[in-house]
Structures are given as structure tokens and as C-alpha cells.
Motif scaffolding. Structure first.
Motif, PDB file in Angstrom:
ATOM      1  N   ASP A 149       0.829  -1.215   0.000  1.00 52.43           N
ATOM      2  CA  ASP A 149       0.000   0.000   0.000  1.00 52.43           C
ATOM      3  C   ASP A 149       0.858   1.257   0.000  1.00 52.43           C
ATOM      4  N   ASN A 150       2.011   1.178   0.671  1.00 58.01           N
ATOM      5  CA  ASN A 150       2.915   2.312   0.647  1.00 58.01           C
ATOM      6  C   ASN A 150       3.386   2.606  -0.766  1.00 58.01           C
ATOM      7  N   VAL A 151       3.812   1.554  -1.467  1.00 56.12           N
ATOM      8  CA  VAL A 151       4.370   1.782  -2.801  1.00 56.12           C
ATOM      9  C   VAL A 151       3.325   2.360  -3.735  1.00 56.12           C
ATOM     10  N   VAL A 152       2.099   1.831  -3.671  1.00 58.33           N
ATOM     11  CA  VAL A 152       1.087   2.290  -4.627  1.00 58.33           C
ATOM     12  C   VAL A 152       0.272   3.468  -4.096  1.00 58.33           C
ATOM     13  N   SER A 153       0.650   3.997  -2.919  1.00 54.97           N
ATOM     14  CA  SER A 153      -0.182   5.056  -2.341  1.00 54.97           C
ATOM     15  C   SER A 153      -0.309   6.247  -3.288  1.00 54.97           C
ATOM     16  N   GLY A 154       0.792   6.617  -3.935  1.00 55.28           N
ATOM     17  CA  GLY A 154       0.747   7.759  -4.847  1.00 55.28           C
ATOM     18  C   GLY A 154      -0.223   7.504  -5.995  1.00 55.28           C
ATOM     19  N   LEU A 155      -0.195   6.268  -6.512  1.00 51.63           N
ATOM     20  CA  LEU A 155      -1.105   5.934  -7.609  1.00 51.63           C
ATOM     21  C   LEU A 155      -2.543   5.989  -7.138  1.00 51.63           C
ATOM     22  N   ARG A 156      -2.771   5.498  -5.945  1.00 52.18           N
ATOM     23  CA  ARG A 156      -4.143   5.519  -5.422  1.00 52.18           C
ATOM     24  C   ARG A 156      -4.598   6.958  -5.200  1.00 52.18           C
ATOM     25  N   PHE A 157      -3.701   7.787  -4.689  1.00 49.17           N
ATOM     26  CA  PHE A 157      -4.062   9.199  -4.528  1.00 49.17           C
ATOM     27  C   PHE A 157      -4.513   9.772  -5.864  1.00 49.17           C
ATOM     28  N   CYS A 158      -3.828   9.345  -6.929  1.00 51.82           N
ATOM     29  CA  CYS A 158      -4.145   9.889  -8.242  1.00 51.82           C
ATOM     30  C   CYS A 158      -5.362   9.227  -8.863  1.00 51.82           C
ATOM     31  N   GLY A 159      -5.993   8.344  -8.128  1.00 52.43           N
ATOM     32  CA  GLY A 159      -7.241   7.783  -8.611  1.00 52.43           C
ATOM     33  C   GLY A 159      -7.099   6.524  -9.441  1.00 52.43           C
ATOM     34  N   ILE A 160      -5.919   5.898  -9.442  1.00 54.61           N
ATOM     35  CA  ILE A 160      -5.750   4.666 -10.210  1.00 54.61           C
ATOM     36  C   ILE A 160      -6.221   3.494  -9.359  1.00 54.61           C
ATOM     37  N   ARG A 161      -7.162   2.726  -9.896  1.00 51.68           N
ATOM     38  CA  ARG A 161      -7.760   1.656  -9.111  1.00 51.68           C
ATOM     39  C   ARG A 161      -7.428   0.270  -9.676  1.00 51.68           C
ATOM     40  N   SER A 162      -7.031   0.205 -10.942  1.00 48.43           N
ATOM     41  CA  SER A 162      -6.820  -1.082 -11.607  1.00 48.43           C
ATOM     42  C   SER A 162      -5.820  -1.940 -10.842  1.00 48.43           C
ATOM     43  N   LYS A 163      -6.281  -3.107 -10.396  1.00 54.16           N
ATOM     44  CA  LYS A 163      -5.438  -3.956  -9.562  1.00 54.16           C
ATOM     45  C   LYS A 163      -4.175  -4.390 -10.284  1.00 54.16           C
TER      46      LYS A 163
END
Lengths: 302, 353, 302
Positions: A149-163
Motif C-alpha cells: 500500500d505504501n508503494v502504490v499510495s501515490g497511484l491511489r491518490f491519483c485515482g488509479i484503481r486497476s489492480k
């Protein structure tokens, strides 16, 4: 889109072998030095600067931290900002991704990120920051999140949801940060269980995952021991081939080891930081033009 | 690789000042007899008072407890039939507390997020202080206000409104009298809000500035940092806040007694008057004759209430106390455990040709 | 996209473009969402503030007209008879709370000294018990005081004071103990090293420098006790006269509010509002005193 299983496991394992540490770091330094003239040598075909600062000053209330910085950071390679403590290197760095917005620092002057005017009224800070990654002095993974979750946190902030995209990006970022082989089986563990050096590499992976053009590093090794420092420096050297890195350090040797370009900051007479000289690292260390730079550099090296 | 992957143990701080405790360990106490008597006396009285509290309550409640047995937990309260069960009151307590939490948890956390993260500090400080001031207002005064000001508003506007809302009307039916389980729950929500806001705000304030900056540097908006970094980081403190607020809602008697309607029958709707443990104690205690089985039954209600609140509060305190025992402190702990900050000497040695 | 795992090759370029486009695209939407969420939090804050404003507004608006010099000094009259007052309730509250302080403060200080000087499991248990007991329903304490004192010796101010003392004790213990732990270890050490007798060290050094914290904590406990109704309702019985004997039934402000508020007569309600205003003022004065005293003692200590 490939699955994790199909990916070759080779990657960058050599970088993480523990026995590498001390004796191999100088070698990587030599490699960087050898490549430095190549990068700066292409002056004829110089690309547009990745980051350009024009007369940038940073003030906190009445206190001016640094004044009138004009500096071009060339695309790719490592640019080191060096100087004694309190001379405004970090303030300049944080001006690039508008982090002063958060702490009440006032930035004047112009900062260009490629073509983007960072402080233009229509530019959202989030846009700037999605193109500029940052690594801080002390490793600061989000304590409530696990490694993945740490690594992908930036992507999630940017709204990327694709697993699948998140998984691919996480693996790629962790590989770039030379951490994949350490954490591939423990992605769901809390990030704070990693050692200090690993945490810092996790933070680098987190910054890289959003695919920034520029990576700002604020004394990324100051809280680490020499072995961990060596690994981070090696990482910086490798990353520099496809990303622009701006590195703040007050360690002259580190600047000499890893950077292609160096900007020297010193305190002016009125206790305000200023940019004294900038150029290729080789020039700054062997043939500085400004007497103050010469004094500072020789004071440290000689 | 395996060595590096090992979990580092927290490095002991070399600068730890000898604390009062260690210092005193070195000198066994005992010189000055009077002083010893004072200390042991103080602790003894403290312990004795609370042992006496339990003993005397159980002594008083013994006849009713013996009469009812475990059925006290589910039977109804009917002194005429010599039946002293807490069932209805437990249900009333749970319902009013649930209403209080359903309202105060989201509202309190949202207000705390605003004060801790989103609002400028100059505005957030006084506003938060104002809300926390509500905690200092005696519950009897809140009860007075609720009885005289809030109750007419509820019976005329709020309760009829909820009766018309689809889906919810299943819970809200019957005459809108004002005094009801619903109003009691709302009053409790108002009373526990300051606790919620103050405790969750301080839990959020304890989240490191570095975590916020990391989030902002990753292009998160202010709200995203609050929602995805700060609130999860303060999870434990927020949970403790909810638990302690719940403890306060369970235990409140006077203000609830003033607005709940005091009906010992089975409640059919949130609008029907009801009773909670606290309100039942307040109302039945004076009615019961000293020495009667009914009096003993009221004290048994006190024991039920005490048991619930001790469990809830102990849970809350344990949550507040345990500060992430599994995670080592962040910072300069790597294989060699170099303590703190850059070490120019080591850098020199490493780069020497 | 089969070679995303080779981070340094350009195979990741597809993913990189995908991510860079995605990160840029949603920024305005995310900012709008942030603003909406902030607005919702403002709504939550207003919801929290509304009862407070209404409460204070009503107390002042309804309470002030009730208050006159006579109201503050007279004793209650039957409904409809002029010259009604709450003088005896004010005096009663002062006496009951004062007696409670006399009972609780010494025990609280002594028990805190025990906790500080005897570290270990016993003290830990005591401290935990105090924390849990701080949340004890005050109605339970009222019933306890009834069973122990009122039942055996009749209703009296003393029974009420005892109940309030039991209520305050855990709060005081924790406040005192925290204030004593705040005393720097060097002060204890210095005192003990000079060969002072232990009790003298405690008296002259520790208590003096812990005093601001202790006074504040004890006054805050008092502020809470002043407004408590439940511990008094079964213990002091109430009185229509100036009753000054602690062994006899006595009036108190919370009790006056409780009994008058529940009566259907406007005159009784007006008395309740007046008494509520006086009670809130008392609580605020005691809380404010706690802060002022601690600030002043702190300044003197420096």
C-alpha cells in the motif's frame, strides 16, 4: 498486462547483495564520474532543462531563507545542491514541488518544470507533485500501511484503481529501488518493520511508482549508516539514466561521488542563503570560478 | 539478504536520563516513618474506598440478586409482581448509546479532521476550544436545556419529520411526544461530542508531520492526506475516543432521566418513552422504601451499570495505553545501528582513496 | 507490456505513459472532491457548535432575568410567593464541595506519592484502576455513598461530600502523579544527594515544583464535582433553609435545578435557569482559576 508470475526474477539482484557494500561503492562512484562528462559534454544538443528556477526566493514570515536563485537543472543525471546547513538548499528543493504551500513558506520568482509554470495561478499543486517525486531526510513510509500500500499510495491518490496496474507498478518501482527481492514475499507486512535503509528505499519506490519526471531527494542518507548510504547512492546512480534527480546533501563527498552537476549554496553576509556557483561536478571540484566556492570546496576536500 | 531482512531491534538511546523511577530504586524508601505512613495510608484509603464501593453495593444488591438470579439480565422491571429485571433498561441503554454514537462518531471525527487538518490553525484553535468547553458544562444544565428547549422542538418538528422519511419510518412510529429514546440518544450525542472531538483531535495531532508531507508530495489533496494518511494513523486513538465516549453515554443518568420519558414497558419505537439503566436508577431509587426488595433491585441495576462501564472504560484505557508495541521506532536503525544523523568521519573513511 | 519487469529498459514506457496520463487527468476532480469533503466537515463543525450556542444562549437569556441580589441570597419560597432565592443552595454547594476537597485532596496527594515512589505492579494497578474509575457512572457513586453513610447516619451534607470526594479521587490521583513525574529527575537527585531526609526532599523540592500541575489538576477535578448531580441526589436530600451543619440535609445548586426543572410551573423553571447560570459561572470560574493559578505558579517557579 502481464501477471507477476511471468516476470523474470533476475532484475537487479546484484545491488542488494549484502557483501557488496563497502568495497563496491567506490566502483559505482567511478562509473558515475566517467559518465559525467558524457552528459554535460552534449552541450551542443542540450535539451530543455527539466527544472528551471528564475530568481527564486523563499521566506518564512520575516525571515528570508534563500534569495535570488537562478538555476537550470538539465534533464536526466544528478544535480547536487551542496552547502553548509541553513543556507537554503532544502528550501530551494521544496520550492520545486510547492511543498512550502503546506508550511507557510512564501516563494517568489519563477519555477519551470519543463514547460509547466509551477507557481502560475492556474497550476494546481497536485499537478506539479504528480510529476515530481520527493524523498525526505528521514525514511517516512506511512506507518498505518503495509509495504504494498505504501508503494502504490501515490497511484491511489491519483485515482488509479486497476489492480493489475497497481501490482505491475509496485513491482517495477520496487525493482527500480532494488527492494523487490527483499520484500516480494512480505508485501502485506507493515512498512515500519523494514530496516531504516530499506524504509528509505521503500520511500524511493513510492516516489518512483507515479512515474515522475524529476525526483527530489532531501539528504536521503542523513539518517542512514554507511552501508545503507552506499546502497542508496548506487541506486541514485542507476536511476539517473532515465530520470532527473535533484539531490540535496551537505556531504561534499557524496556530491562528488554521485552527481553530474553541482550547485553550491552559501550564506551571504546578511545570513541569507544564496547560490554561489553552479556547473558540472568536475568543474566545481577541480576548477571552481568563485573564490568562495574554492574556499568551501578546498576546505572540505583538501 | 537474510541478515538485512531481519527485523531490527530498537536501539536503546544512549542519552536516556535516569528517570525518577530508576533513581528511587537505588534508594529503598523508608527513612522518615511518618512519610511512609502517609504514602501507604494514601494508597490504602484509595484502594479501600473502591473495595468498599464494590462490597457495599453487592451487599445491598444481594437480596435482589438472589431473588432474580441471572434472569435479572433479561426480565422486565415490575415491582408490583416482585420482579426486578434490568432487561428493558439494558435495551434502553443500548439503544440510546447506539443513537448517540451513530450521531457523534461521524460528526465528531469530521469536526476533528477539520480542526486538525483542513482549517487554518487560527480558526481551528478557538473553535475546537469552544466545542471542548461543552464538556465542562454540567450534565444537569444540558438536561435542563434539553427538557425545556429541545423537547418541544422534537415533538413539534424533528420527530414528525422522521415519521415521514421512508424506510426510517419503521423505526419512528407512534405519537411524537418529545420525551423518547430518540431524544435521549440525541442528548447523549451532544454530551459525548466534546469527548469525541478532543480525543480524536489529539490522536490526529500525534501523526507525524513527515507523514503528511509525504502524502502531499505524492500529489494527494488535503482531504486525501486526512482521510488516507492521518485518520488511519490515528486509528488507535480514535477507537479509544469512541470507547470512552461510549462509556460516558452508558453512565449518564440525570440528563437522560429528564428526557427519556421513563417508561418501564417494552419500547415499540424510537419515539416511545423508555428508560435506561441510569434513568431507571434515578427514578426508582427514591420511590423504593429503604430495606425493601425493590431498593435492593435498584442497587442490582447499579451493579449491572457498573459492570458495563468498567468493561467499556477498561477497554478504552487499554486502547489508549498500548502504543503499537510491534513496531520499532523509526529512524537511524540499520544493520550497524549508526545512531542519528550523518557521520562525517565514517563518510571520510568510506571515500578515502 | 511483457517486459515491465525490466525497469531500466524502455519496456515500461507504455505503463509509464498510462500512469502519467492518468495522474494528470483527475486532478481537478480530486480537488473538487477535497473541497466538498471540507465543506462537509464544516457542516459537522456547525452541527457540533449549534447545541453549544443554543445552550449558552438560553442559559444567559433565561437565567439573567431570574437573577437579582435577592435571588442570590434568599431561601426558596413556595411557588407563587415572591422573594424566591437560591442563597442556601449556593452556600450548600460551596460547603459540600469544600468538604469534599478537604477529604479528597490529602488522600489524592498521598496516594500519588505512593504511586511515584513505589514503582511496580501495585502502582501500575492503582493507576489503571484510577483511569477506569474516572469513567465510573457518578450515579453508582451516589448510591454507594447512600448505602455507606446516608443509610447509617441519615441524609447529610457529609454524605454528599463523601460521594463527590470518591468521584474526584481518581482524577486527582492521576493529575498529581503526572505533575510529580514532570519534576526533573535532577531535582530529586540533588535533594537526595545533599543528604536531606526523604520526606523533606519531597516536601521542599518535589511538591514545590509539582505544585502548579497539582493545583491545576485538583481544581479541574473540583470543577467537575461542582456540577455533579447524581452523587448528591440520594445523599443530601435538599433543604429549604440555610442549613450550615454538615451532618444535616443541605441544599445544593444541581439539586435545585433538577427539582425545579421537572416542575411544570414557569416560575420554577425560571429558578432552574437562574440556578443553571450561577452553576455554569461557578464551573467556569473554577476552571479558569485552575489555568490562572498554574500559569502564575509556573512563572514564579522560573
Amino acid at each position: 498486462m502481464t501477471t507477476t508470475d511471468e516476470m523474470p526474477a533476475s532484475g537487479v539482484t546484484t545491488a542488494t547483495l549484502p557483501c557488496r557494500a563497502l568495497e563496491e561503492v567506490p566502483r559505482s562512484r567511478d562509473v558515475r564520474r566517467a559518465s559525467a562528462p558524457l552528459v554535460s559534454g552534449g552541450a551542443a544538443a542540450t535539451p530543455a532543462p527539466a527544472v528551471a528556477l528564475h530568481g527564486v526566493s523563499v521566506a518564512f514570515g520575516a525571515h528570508v531563507a534563500v534569495r535570488g536563485v537562478t538555476l537550470s537543472v538539465p534533464g536526466q543525471g544528478v544535480t547536487a545542491l551542496v552547502g553548509p546547513s541553513g543556507c537554503g538548499k532544502t528550501s530551494v528543493l521544496r520550492a520545486v514541488n510547492r511543498l512550502h504551500d503546506e508550511t507557510g513558506g512564501r516563494v517568489t520568482g519563477r519555477v519551470l518544470l519543463g514547460e509547466l509554470d509551477v507557481y502560475a495561478s492556474g497550476t494546481p499543486a497536485e499537478l506539479v507533485r504528480s510529476r515530481v517525486g520527493m524523498v525526505f531526510q528521514r525514511p517516512n513510509p506511512f506507518p498505518a500501511m503495509n509495504i504494498f500500500d505504501n508503494v502504490v499510495s501515490g497511484l491511489r491518490f491519483c485515482g488509479i484503481r486497476s489492480k493489475s496496474l497497481l501490482a505491475d507498478s509496485a513491482e517495477a518501482a520496487l525493482r527500480q529501488a532494488a527492494l523487490w527481492d527483499v520484500v516480494r514475499d512480505r508485501l502485506r507486512e507493515p512498512a515500519v518493520r523494514l530496516s531504516g535503509g530499506q524504509q528509505q528505499r521503500l520511500c524511493i519506490a513510492r516516489a518512483l511508482a507515479v512515474e515522475p519526471e524529476v525526483l527530489l531527494m532531501d539528504e536521503p542518507c542523513s539518517a542512514l549508516d554507511p552501508i545503507a548510504t552506499g546502497k542508496i547512492e548506487e541506486l541514485i546512480a542507476r536511476l539517473a539514466s532515465h530520470i532527473t534527480i535533484v539531490l540535496v546533501t551537505h556531504n561534499m563527498f557524496q556530491a562528488a561521488r554521485v552527481s553530474d552537476h553541482t550547485a553550491v549554496f552559501l550564506l551571504g553576509e546578511d545570513r541569507v542563503g544564496e547560490l554561489v556557483e553552479a556547473g558540472t561536478t568536475a568543474e566545481i571540484f577541480s576548477n571552481p570560478k568563485d573564490p568562495r566556492t574554492r574556499a568551501y570546496v578546498t576546505g572540505h576536500v583538501g | 539478504m537474510t541478515t538485512e531482512a531481519a527485523i531490527p531491534s530498537p536501539a536503546p538511546s544512549p542519552f536516556s536520563v535516569p528517570g525518577v523511577r530508576q533513581l528511587l530504586d537505588r534508594r529503598p524508601p523508608g527513612r522518615g516513618r511518618l512519610y511512609g505512613v502517609v504514602r501507604w495510608g494514601g494508597a490504602g484509603i484509595f484502594a479501600a474506598v473502591f473495595v468498599a464501593l464494590l462490597v457495599s453495593l453487592f451487599e445491598q444488591a444481594a437480596p435482589a440478586l438472589g431473588h432474580m438470579g441471572p434472569a435479572i439480565l433479561w426480565r422486565e422491571w415490575n415491582p408490583a409482581k416482585n420482579q426486578f429485571g434490568a432487561g428493558i433498561f439494558i435495551v434502553g441503554t443500548v439503544i440510546t448509546t447506539a443513537i448517540a454514537l451513530i450521531i457523534s462518531v461521524p460528526v465528531g471525527i469530521a469536526a476533528a479532521v477539520l480542526f486538525a487538518e483542513l482549517a487554518p490553525r487560527r480558526i481551528a484553535g478557538p473553535m475546537a476550544a469552544a466545542i471542548e468547553f461543552l464538556a465542562a458544562i454540567p450534565s444537569i444544565v444540558v438536561g435542563l436545556w434539553a427538557l425545556i428547549v429541545l423537547e418541544p422542538v422534537f415533538s413539534r418538528h424533528v420527530e414528525p419529520f422522521f415519521k415521514k422519511v421512508p424506510v426510517l419510518d419503521a423505526l419512528f412510529h407512534g405519537p411524537a411526544l418529545g420525551a423518547s429514546l430518540f431524544l435521549a440518544g440525541v442528548v447523549l450525542a451532544i454530551m459525548v461530542l466534546p469527548t469525541m472531538v478532543a480525543l480524536s483531535r489529539s490522536a490526529m495531532a500525534a501523526v507525524a508531520v513527515e507523514d503528511r508531507e509525504a502524502g502531499r508530495a505524492l500529489a494527494a489533496t488535503r482531504w486525501q492526506v486526512a482521510r488516507q494518511v492521518v485518520v488511519p494513523g490515528a486509528r488507535r486513538g480514535i477507537r479509544a475516543a469512541v470507547t470512552l465516549a461510549m462509556g460516558r453515554a452508558f453512565g449518564e443518568a440525570i440528563a437522560v432521566a429528564m428526557v427519556i420519558g421513563n417508561n418501564t414497558g417494552v419500547p415499540h419505537s424510537l419515539l416511545s418513552p423508555g428508560a435506561s439503566l441510569g434513568s431507571a436508577i434515578v427514578n426508582s431509587f427514591s420511590e423504593a422504601l429503604p430495606g425493601s426488595l425493590e431498593k435492593s433491585g435498584v442497587v442490582a441495576l447499579v451493579i449491572v451499570l457498573l459492570a458495563i462501564s468498567v468493561v467499556v472504560n477498561a477497554g478504552g484505557q487499554l486502547l489508549l495505553r498500548r502504543r503499537k508495541p510491534t513496531t520499532p521506532p523509526r529512524g537511524p536503525v540499520d544493520a550497524t545501528g549508526g545512531a542519528g544523523g550523518p557521520d562525517p568521519l565514517l563518510d571520510l573513511a568510506e571515500s578515502a582513496p | 507490456m511483457t517486459d515491465v519487469s525490466l525497469p531500466l529498459a524502455d519496456g515500461g514506457a507504455v505503463r509509464r505513459d498510462l500512469i502519467r496520463r492518468a495522474t494528470g487527468r483527475r486532478i481537478w476532480r480530486r480537488r473538487r472532491f477535497s473541497h466538498v469533503a471540507t465543506a462537509l466537515c464544516v457542516v459537522a463543525m456547525c452541527l457540533s457548535l449549534t447545541p453549544l450556542v443554543s445552550l449558552l444562549g438560553y442559559i444567559v437569556a433565561r437565567g439573567l432575568p431570574a437573577i437579582s441580589f435577592g435571588f442570590l441570597v434568599h431561601t426558596p419560597t413556595p411557588i407563587g410567593v415572591p422573594g424566591n432565592g437560591i442563597g442556601n443552595a449556593i452556600v450548600g454547594t460551596v460547603i459540600i464541595v469544600g468538604l469534599a476537597m478537604v477529604m479528597a485532596v490529602p488522600v489524592g496527594v498521598a496516594a500519588a506519592l505512593f504511586v511515584v515512589e513505589h514503582p511496580g505492579r501495585l502502582s501500575g494497578t492503582l493507576r489503571f484502576a484510577a483511569d477506569v474509575l474516572t469513567g465510573t457512572p457518578s450515579i453508582a457513586i451516589g448510591v454507594f455513598a447512600y448505602a455507606v453513610i446516608a443509610l447509617n447516619f441519615g441524609f447529610s451534607a457529609l454524605a454528599g461530600s463523601f460521594a463527590l470526594a470518591v468521584l474526584m479521587l481518581p482524577i486527582m490521583l492521576r493529575a498529581n502523579e503526572e505533575a510529580m513525574f514532570g519534576v526533573p529527575a535532577e531535582l530529586w537527585e540533588a535533594g537526595l544527594a545533599l543528604g536531606s531526609r526523604r520526606s523533606r526532599v519531597v516536601r521542599s523540592v518535589v511538591l514545590r515544583s509539582a505544585l502548579p500541575g497539582m493545583v491545576t489538576g485538583n481544581l479541574l477535578a473540583m470543577a467537575r464535582a461542582v456540577g455533579e448531580t447524581a452523587p448528591l441526589i440520594f445523599t443530601i436530600f435538599g433543604s429549604q433553609f440555610y442549613a450550615l451543619r454538615p451532618t444535616a440535609p443541605m441544599a445544593a445548586l444541581p439539586l435545585t435545578i433538577y427539582s425545579d426543572a421537572t416542575q411544570p410551573f414557569p416560575a420554577a423553571q425560571q429558578t432552574a435557569w437562574g440556578a443553571a447560570l450561577v452553576l455554569v459561572v461557578l464551573v467556569v470560574v473554577v476552571s479558569a482559576a485552575a489555568r490562572v493559578v498554574s500559569a502564575r505558579l509556573n512563572r514564579k517557579a522560573r
